[in-house]
Enzyme design. Structure first.
Site, PDB file in Angstrom:
ATOM      1  N   LEU A   1      -4.438  -3.207   8.315  1.00 45.02           N
ATOM      2  CA  LEU A   1      -3.187  -3.042   7.993  1.00 45.02           C
ATOM      3  C   LEU A   1      -2.532  -2.036   8.779  1.00 45.02           C
ATOM      4  O   LEU A   1      -3.100  -0.998   9.152  1.00 45.02           O
ATOM      5  CB  LEU A   1      -2.617  -3.309   6.315  1.00 45.02           C
TER       6      LEU A   1
ATOM      7  N   ILE B   1      -5.168  -8.354  20.655  1.00 47.87           N
ATOM      8  CA  ILE B   1      -5.314  -9.445  20.152  1.00 47.87           C
ATOM      9  C   ILE B   1      -4.084 -10.104  19.767  1.00 47.87           C
ATOM     10  O   ILE B   1      -3.236  -9.355  19.036  1.00 47.87           O
ATOM     11  CB  ILE B   1      -6.207  -9.613  18.818  1.00 47.87           C
TER      12      ILE B   1
ATOM     13  N   VAL C   1       0.942  -1.270  -0.035  1.00 46.22           N
ATOM     14  CA  VAL C   1       0.038  -0.050  -0.035  1.00 46.22           C
ATOM     15  C   VAL C   1       0.957   1.153  -0.125  1.00 46.22           C
ATOM     16  O   VAL C   1       0.366   2.511  -0.287  1.00 46.22           O
ATOM     17  CB  VAL C   1      -0.876   0.058   1.348  1.00 46.22           C
TER      18      VAL C   1
ATOM     19  N   TYR D   1       3.360   1.655  22.401  1.00 46.81           N
ATOM     20  CA  TYR D   1       2.727   1.709  21.065  1.00 46.81           C
ATOM     21  C   TYR D   1       3.330   2.896  20.435  1.00 46.81           C
ATOM     22  O   TYR D   1       3.160   2.737  19.110  1.00 46.81           O
ATOM     23  CB  TYR D   1       1.201   1.903  21.390  1.00 46.81           C
TER      24      TYR D   1
ATOM     25  N   LYS E   1      -2.105   5.831  14.406  1.00 50.82           N
ATOM     26  CA  LYS E   1      -3.578   5.583  14.540  1.00 50.82           C
ATOM     27  C   LYS E   1      -4.204   6.805  14.735  1.00 50.82           C
ATOM     28  O   LYS E   1      -5.614   6.967  14.432  1.00 50.82           O
ATOM     29  CB  LYS E   1      -4.003   4.493  15.737  1.00 50.82           C
TER      30      LYS E   1
HETATM   31  P1  NAD Z   1      -1.460  -8.686  11.406  1.00 53.66           P
HETATM   32  O1  NAD Z   1       0.140  -8.567  11.229  1.00 53.66           O
HETATM   33  O2  NAD Z   1      -2.022  -9.992  11.097  1.00 53.66           O
HETATM   34  O3  NAD Z   1      -1.785  -7.761  10.172  1.00 53.66           O
HETATM   35  C1  NAD Z   1      -1.056  -6.528   9.615  1.00 53.66           C
HETATM   36  C2  NAD Z   1      -1.489  -6.550   8.085  1.00 53.66           C
HETATM   37  O4  NAD Z   1      -0.536  -5.292   7.678  1.00 53.66           O
HETATM   38  C3  NAD Z   1      -0.406  -7.889   7.474  1.00 53.66           C
HETATM   39  O5  NAD Z   1      -1.155  -8.666   6.580  1.00 53.66           O
HETATM   40  C4  NAD Z   1       0.859  -6.922   6.641  1.00 53.66           C
HETATM   41  O6  NAD Z   1       1.092  -7.858   5.543  1.00 53.66           O
HETATM   42  C5  NAD Z   1      -0.036  -5.657   6.356  1.00 53.66           C
HETATM   43  N1  NAD Z   1       0.934  -4.703   5.796  1.00 53.66           N
HETATM   44  C6  NAD Z   1       1.877  -4.237   6.528  1.00 53.66           C
HETATM   45  N2  NAD Z   1       2.583  -3.276   5.614  1.00 53.66           N
HETATM   46  C7  NAD Z   1       2.129  -3.513   4.511  1.00 53.66           C
HETATM   47  C8  NAD Z   1       2.177  -2.822   3.034  1.00 53.66           C
HETATM   48  N3  NAD Z   1       3.173  -1.918   2.905  1.00 53.66           N
HETATM   49  N4  NAD Z   1       1.486  -2.935   2.390  1.00 53.66           N
HETATM   50  C9  NAD Z   1       0.330  -3.954   2.356  1.00 53.66           C
HETATM   51  N5  NAD Z   1      -0.019  -4.222   3.777  1.00 53.66           N
HETATM   52  C10 NAD Z   1       0.856  -4.090   4.788  1.00 53.66           C
HETATM   53  O7  NAD Z   1      -2.149  -7.997  12.451  1.00 53.66           O
HETATM   54  P2  NAD Z   1      -3.266  -7.494  13.135  1.00 53.66           P
HETATM   55  O8  NAD Z   1      -3.463  -7.307  14.572  1.00 53.66           O
HETATM   56  O9  NAD Z   1      -4.477  -8.293  12.370  1.00 53.66           O
HETATM   57  O10 NAD Z   1      -3.475  -6.027  12.486  1.00 53.66           O
HETATM   58  C11 NAD Z   1      -4.649  -5.526  11.597  1.00 53.66           C
HETATM   59  C12 NAD Z   1      -4.958  -4.351  12.016  1.00 53.66           C
HETATM   60  O11 NAD Z   1      -5.637  -4.240  13.095  1.00 53.66           O
HETATM   61  C13 NAD Z   1      -3.929  -2.913  11.904  1.00 53.66           C
HETATM   62  O12 NAD Z   1      -4.175  -1.731  11.456  1.00 53.66           O
HETATM   63  C14 NAD Z   1      -3.648  -3.211  13.728  1.00 53.66           C
HETATM   64  O13 NAD Z   1      -2.842  -2.110  13.851  1.00 53.66           O
HETATM   65  C15 NAD Z   1      -4.889  -2.930  13.887  1.00 53.66           C
HETATM   66  N6  NAD Z   1      -5.197  -3.516  15.417  1.00 53.66           N
HETATM   67  C16 NAD Z   1      -4.657  -4.618  15.962  1.00 53.66           C
HETATM   68  C17 NAD Z   1      -4.812  -4.950  17.220  1.00 53.66           C
HETATM   69  C18 NAD Z   1      -4.173  -6.126  17.990  1.00 53.66           C
HETATM   70  O14 NAD Z   1      -4.135  -6.363  19.139  1.00 53.66           O
HETATM   71  N7  NAD Z   1      -3.870  -7.143  17.242  1.00 53.66           N
HETATM   72  C19 NAD Z   1      -5.573  -4.097  17.993  1.00 53.66           C
HETATM   73  C20 NAD Z   1      -6.238  -2.971  17.509  1.00 53.66           C
HETATM   74  C21 NAD Z   1      -6.025  -2.675  16.012  1.00 53.66           C
END
Ligand code: NAD
Length: 259
Positions: A95, A195, A68, A159, A166
Site C-alpha cells: 500500500l 503494473i 494505516v 514519481y 519509497k
Molecule cells: P493499488 O492502488 O491497487 O493499491 C494501493 C493500496 O493502498 C490500495 O489498496 C489502497 O486502499 C491502499 N491505501 C492507500 N492509503 C491507505 C491507508 N491510509 N490505509 C490503508 N490502505 C491504504 O496499487 P498497487 O500498484 O497494487 O500498489 C501496491 C503497492 O505496490 C504500493 O506500495 C505501490 O507503491 C507498490 N508498487 C506499485 C507499482 C505499480 O506499478 N503498480 C510498482 C512498484 C511498486
C-alpha cells in the site's frame, strides 16, 4: 502440499482485482496459506475488495477495515488477529498514498509540507507501525514483505514524493531487518516494475514509462503482477529462509540498464 501450508498471515493493500496485493493473495492462497485482508475502510472499498477476492475464489473473506495512518485502526486489526490466531507467520504491506496533484513531472520542488508528511506516513512509517505490532505475534519466526519501486533509487519523472517515501520504506526495511532478525523475523521488499493499477495510474507520464520499459528492459517487456505474486511466495516461505533486509527486483531487469 503447499509451500505455505500451515502458515497464517495478513495481506494489506487490496483495492480491486488489479491490485498487486490481490495477485500476492492469489499466489499465497494457492500455496495453502490462511489470510486476513486489512483494507481501507468504507462501504465502497469493502465491496471492491470482496469482489476482487471473489474473483480469485475467496467467497467468505476475513476483511479487516484499517486506515494505516490511524494507530487505533492498526491496534484493532491486531486485536482481531490475536482473537483468531495464536501466532502469524507473515505480513504483506502492499500500500502507498501520495496526493496525485504532486505526482506530475516537474512538480516535486512544489511539494507542500503536509503532502510530504502524509506520503511518508502512509507509505513508509506504516511498515514500522505494522512490524511493531506483528512482532508480538511472530514467536516462531516470520516474514514481512513490502512493495517498492525503482523511483526510490533514481529520480523518475513524476514519481516525485513517492520516490522519497519509497527510499524511506527501503531504509525502514533494513533497520527492521536488523532489529527483528534476532527474533527470527525477516523483512524484505520487492521492487516491482510498472503494473497498471489504480496507484500507478496516478503517476503523471506513466504510459511513457510502460513504453520505455517495454523497449529498454533486458526482457523487452513489462512484468505481470502474477510474477510479483510468485516472488512474494519465495520471500514469505522457507525458500528464502536466509534472506533478510533485501530488495528483490521483479522488473524484467530494467534496473540493471545503464544507457
Ligand atoms: P493499488 O492502488 O491497487 O493499491 C494501493 C493500496 O493502498 C490500495 O489498496 C489502497 O486502499 C491502499 N491505501 C492507500 N492509503 C491507505 C491507508 N491510509 N490505509 C490503508 N490502505 C491504504 O496499487 P498497487 O500498484 O497494487 O500498489 C501496491 C503497492 O505496490 C504500493 O506500495 C505501490 O507503491 C507498490 N508498487 C506499485 C507499482 C505499480 O506499478 N503498480 C510498482 C512498484 C511498486
Amino acid at each position: 502440499m503447499g509451500l505455505l501450508e500451515g502458515c497464517k498471515g495478513l495481506v494489506f493493500g487490496i483495492a480491486n482485482d488489479r491490485s498487486i496485493a490481490c495477485h500476492i493473495a492469489q499466489a499465497v492462497l494457492q500455496e495453502k496459506a490462511v489470510c486476513g485482508f486489512p483494507h481501507l475502510p468504507g462501504e465502497k472499498n469493502e465491496r471492491r475488495v470482496r469482489k476482487a477476492l471473489e474473483g480469485i475464489g475467496v467467497t467468505d473473506p476475513w476483511l479487516l477495515p484499517c486506515d494505516v495512518s490511524k494507530d487505533e485502526d492498526l491496534d484493532a486489526v491486531f486485536a482481531s488477529v490475536r482473537e483468531r490466531f495464536d501466532a502469524i507467520d507473515f505480513v504483506v504491506h502492499s500500500l502507498a498514498f501520495a496526493d496525485r496533484a504532486y505526482l506530475k513531472p516537474g512538480r516535486f520542488a512544489e511539494t507542500p509540507r503536509e503532502v510530504f508528511a502524509q506520503a511518508l506516513d502512509i507509505s513508509a512509517y506504516s511498515l514500522v507501525a505494522i512490524a511493531q505490532r506483528a512482532k508480538a505475534m511472530m514467536p516462531r519466526n516470520g516474514s514481512i514483505l513490502a512493495m517498492t519501486y525503482f523511483g526510490a533509487e533514481k529520480a523518475v519523472p513524476g514519481y516525485n514524493v513517492m520516490g522519497v517515501a519509497k527510499a524511506a520504506l527501503e531504509a525502514c526495511t533494513r533497520y527492521l531487518a536488523l532489529e527483528l532478525g534476532e527474533s527470527g523475523i525477516r523483512v524484505n521488499t520487492i521492487s516491482a516494475g510498472p503494473i497498471k493499477t489504480l496507484s500507478a495510474m496516478a503517476v503523471g507520464g506513466i504510459d511513457e514509462i510502460f513504453e520505455w520499459v517495454a523497449k529498454k528492459a533486458p526482457l523487452r517487456r513489462n512484468i505481470h503482477a502474477g510474477e510479483v505474486g510468485k516472488t512474494a511466495v519465495y520471500l514469505l516461505s522457507d525458500l528464502s529462509g536466509g534472506v533478510t533486509g533485501q530488495n528483490v527486483f521483479v522488473d524484467a531487469g530494467y534496473n540493471i540498464v545503464g544507457l
